[in-house]
Design a protein around this motif. Structure first.
Motif, PDB file in Angstrom:
ATOM      1  N   THR A 211       0.826  -1.211   0.000  1.00 46.30           N
ATOM      2  CA  THR A 211       0.000   0.000   0.000  1.00 46.30           C
ATOM      3  C   THR A 211       0.857   1.257   0.000  1.00 46.30           C
ATOM      4  O   THR A 211       0.584   2.214  -0.739  1.00 46.30           O
ATOM      5  N   ILE A 212       1.912   1.258   0.813  1.00 41.25           N
ATOM      6  CA  ILE A 212       2.763   2.447   0.914  1.00 41.25           C
ATOM      7  C   ILE A 212       3.438   2.747  -0.424  1.00 41.25           C
ATOM      8  O   ILE A 212       3.443   3.892  -0.896  1.00 41.25           O
ATOM      9  N   VAL A 213       4.017   1.726  -1.042  1.00 40.42           N
ATOM     10  CA  VAL A 213       4.712   1.927  -2.320  1.00 40.42           C
ATOM     11  C   VAL A 213       3.737   2.406  -3.393  1.00 40.42           C
ATOM     12  O   VAL A 213       4.032   3.333  -4.163  1.00 40.42           O
ATOM     13  N   THR A 214       2.567   1.795  -3.445  1.00 35.73           N
ATOM     14  CA  THR A 214       1.583   2.178  -4.457  1.00 35.73           C
ATOM     15  C   THR A 214       1.117   3.613  -4.264  1.00 35.73           C
ATOM     16  O   THR A 214       1.031   4.388  -5.227  1.00 35.73           O
ATOM     17  N   LEU A 215       0.819   3.984  -3.020  1.00 35.59           N
ATOM     18  CA  LEU A 215       0.362   5.349  -2.755  1.00 35.59           C
ATOM     19  C   LEU A 215       1.469   6.370  -2.993  1.00 35.59           C
ATOM     20  O   LEU A 215       1.207   7.486  -3.465  1.00 35.59           O
ATOM     21  N   LEU A 217       3.981   6.204  -5.190  1.00 34.22           N
ATOM     22  CA  LEU A 217       4.138   6.433  -6.626  1.00 34.22           C
ATOM     23  C   LEU A 217       2.898   7.110  -7.219  1.00 34.22           C
ATOM     24  O   LEU A 217       3.010   7.884  -8.173  1.00 34.22           O
ATOM     25  N   ALA A 218       1.742   6.830  -6.645  1.00 34.15           N
ATOM     26  CA  ALA A 218       0.539   7.543  -7.088  1.00 34.15           C
ATOM     27  C   ALA A 218       0.646   9.030  -6.764  1.00 34.15           C
ATOM     28  O   ALA A 218       0.208   9.885  -7.547  1.00 34.15           O
ATOM     29  N   ALA A 219       1.243   9.343  -5.615  1.00 29.46           N
ATOM     30  CA  ALA A 219       1.457  10.752  -5.255  1.00 29.46           C
ATOM     31  C   ALA A 219       2.419  11.418  -6.235  1.00 29.46           C
ATOM     32  O   ALA A 219       2.216  12.574  -6.627  1.00 29.46           O
ATOM     33  N   PHE A 220       3.471  10.697  -6.641  1.00 27.35           N
ATOM     34  CA  PHE A 220       4.372  11.229  -7.670  1.00 27.35           C
ATOM     35  C   PHE A 220       3.592  11.552  -8.938  1.00 27.35           C
ATOM     36  O   PHE A 220       3.806  12.591  -9.579  1.00 27.35           O
ATOM     37  N   GLY A 221       2.696  10.642  -9.307  1.00 29.88           N
ATOM     38  CA  GLY A 221       1.902  10.857 -10.511  1.00 29.88           C
ATOM     39  C   GLY A 221       0.999  12.070 -10.404  1.00 29.88           C
ATOM     40  O   GLY A 221       0.862  12.843 -11.360  1.00 29.88           O
ATOM     41  N   LEU A 222       0.383  12.255  -9.233  1.00 29.02           N
ATOM     42  CA  LEU A 222      -0.484  13.417  -9.038  1.00 29.02           C
ATOM     43  C   LEU A 222       0.309  14.714  -9.087  1.00 29.02           C
ATOM     44  O   LEU A 222      -0.146  15.712  -9.666  1.00 29.02           O
ATOM     45  N   LEU A 223       1.493  14.709  -8.493  1.00 31.10           N
ATOM     46  CA  LEU A 223       2.334  15.906  -8.538  1.00 31.10           C
ATOM     47  C   LEU A 223       2.764  16.225  -9.967  1.00 31.10           C
ATOM     48  O   LEU A 223       2.749  17.392 -10.386  1.00 31.10           O
ATOM     49  N   ALA A 224       3.138  15.194 -10.712  1.00 31.83           N
ATOM     50  CA  ALA A 224       3.536  15.411 -12.106  1.00 31.83           C
ATOM     51  C   ALA A 224       2.359  15.917 -12.928  1.00 31.83           C
ATOM     52  O   ALA A 224       2.509  16.808 -13.774  1.00 31.83           O
ATOM     53  N   HIS A 248       1.972  11.557 -21.409  1.00 30.82           N
ATOM     54  CA  HIS A 248       1.591  10.153 -21.579  1.00 30.82           C
ATOM     55  C   HIS A 248       2.782   9.240 -21.287  1.00 30.82           C
ATOM     56  O   HIS A 248       2.619   8.142 -20.743  1.00 30.82           O
ATOM     57  N   PHE A 249       3.973   9.692 -21.664  1.00 34.05           N
ATOM     58  CA  PHE A 249       5.169   8.889 -21.380  1.00 34.05           C
ATOM     59  C   PHE A 249       5.443   8.850 -19.876  1.00 34.05           C
ATOM     60  O   PHE A 249       5.819   7.801 -19.341  1.00 34.05           O
ATOM     61  N   ILE A 250       5.263   9.980 -19.203  1.00 32.95           N
ATOM     62  CA  ILE A 250       5.460  10.012 -17.749  1.00 32.95           C
ATOM     63  C   ILE A 250       4.477   9.065 -17.068  1.00 32.95           C
ATOM     64  O   ILE A 250       4.841   8.308 -16.154  1.00 32.95           O
ATOM     65  N   ARG A 251       3.238   9.095 -17.506  1.00 29.33           N
ATOM     66  CA  ARG A 251       2.231   8.190 -16.936  1.00 29.33           C
ATOM     67  C   ARG A 251       2.602   6.737 -17.174  1.00 29.33           C
ATOM     68  O   ARG A 251       2.456   5.887 -16.282  1.00 29.33           O
TER      69      ARG A 251
END
Length: 269
Positions: A211-215, A217-224, A248-251
């Motif tokens: 859960t921690i790792v997924t959240l 990296l999801a936070a990184f995605g939201l910031l990007a 799209h590449f970052i995602r």
């Protein structure tokens, strides 16, 4: 967590050609969705009286648009096309996942990525698990959507209706998140030839780091995503278009990085 993310990143870098494939997949999907929506919406909006319309002109436009949607075959064609596109995506996504997860599982063989081999050998269990996850994800809608409809007609205001439904839809999102984590481990086990129930048990044992790792990296995605949106607003024009396409590449990179990090946790379970 840092070690898991580093291992996941190393795995992602080794699959750089897969990143390009996922990037093109997302890019083409976004393009076709855009063209599809444009082909439906633009002909209707082109009839809107945009030069200081009076109330009668706007009402006439609404009646005409309603007639085109409900009294012609436009809505049928739209729904069939949309259904076909969704079905295509539901078939392609597990195929790509099967190839990626199989390649993860054989990353130590020293033979490069094995994406195509994985798609041929592991597609059946991954497709079944993907469909099962989708079914379980949509199952609460059988109860939630009728309840939302009843509350819409019984509540006094739109704001009250929305705030009243927020806890239920937050629970639905949490349900989908937990489902996704569990089925990730089950798919990792499937491509490795193990029992899916062993993968599910591993997801339960490793629930906290998973859960921690997924959240994270999801936070990184939201910031990007927030950064890309801000730049697009400030610098509109060609730069914004290029940035949007590059995102799209970052995602894709974050998606593969997340899956690779989750795989490393599964391998340690």
């Amino acid at each position: 967590m840092g070690g898991t993310l580093r291992k996941g990143w190393d795995m992602t870098v080794r699959h750089k050609y897969v990143l390009v494939l996922f990037f093109l997949y997302r890019l083409l999907w976004g393009f076709f969705i855009y063209r599809f929506i444009d082909s439906v919406v633009t002909p209707i909006l082109s009839r809107y009286p945009n030069e200081h319309p009076n109330a009668g002109a706007a009402e006439l436009f609404a009646i005409e648009a309603q007639f085109r949607l409900l009294r012609t075959d436009l809505i049928d064609e739209t729904l069939w096309t949309l259904g076909g596109m969704i079905l295509t995506r539901m078939l392609l996504t597990p195929l790509l996942n099967a190839g990626l997860y199989y390649s993860f599982n054989h990353s130590a063989d020293g033979q490069g990525t094995r994406m195509l081999t994985g798609m041929r050998r592991a597609w059946k269990p991954i497709v079944v698990l993907y469909l099962a996850e989708t079914f379980l994800l949509l199952l609460p809608a059988v109860w939630l959507l009728p309840m939302a409809k009843d509350r819409f007609f019984s509540n006094g205001s739109m704001q009250e209706w929305i705030f009243g439904l927020l806890p239920y839809f937050a629970g639905w999102i949490l349900w989908g998140f937990l489902l996704h984590l569990a089925f990730q481990f089950m798919q990792f086990g499937a491509v490795a030839g193990e029992s899916v129930w062993k993968g599910l048990l591993g997801a339960v044992r490793k629930a906290l780091p998973l859960t921690i790792v997924t959240l994270l990296l999801a936070a990184f995605g939201l910031l990007a995503s927030a950064a890309a949106s801000s730049i697009s607003i400030l610098w509109s024009g060609f730069l914004a278009v290029v940035l949007h396409q590059a995102f799209h590449f970052i995602r894709s990179m974050l998606s593969v990085w997340t899956a690779a990090s989750q795989f490393e946790i599964w391998r340690e379970s």
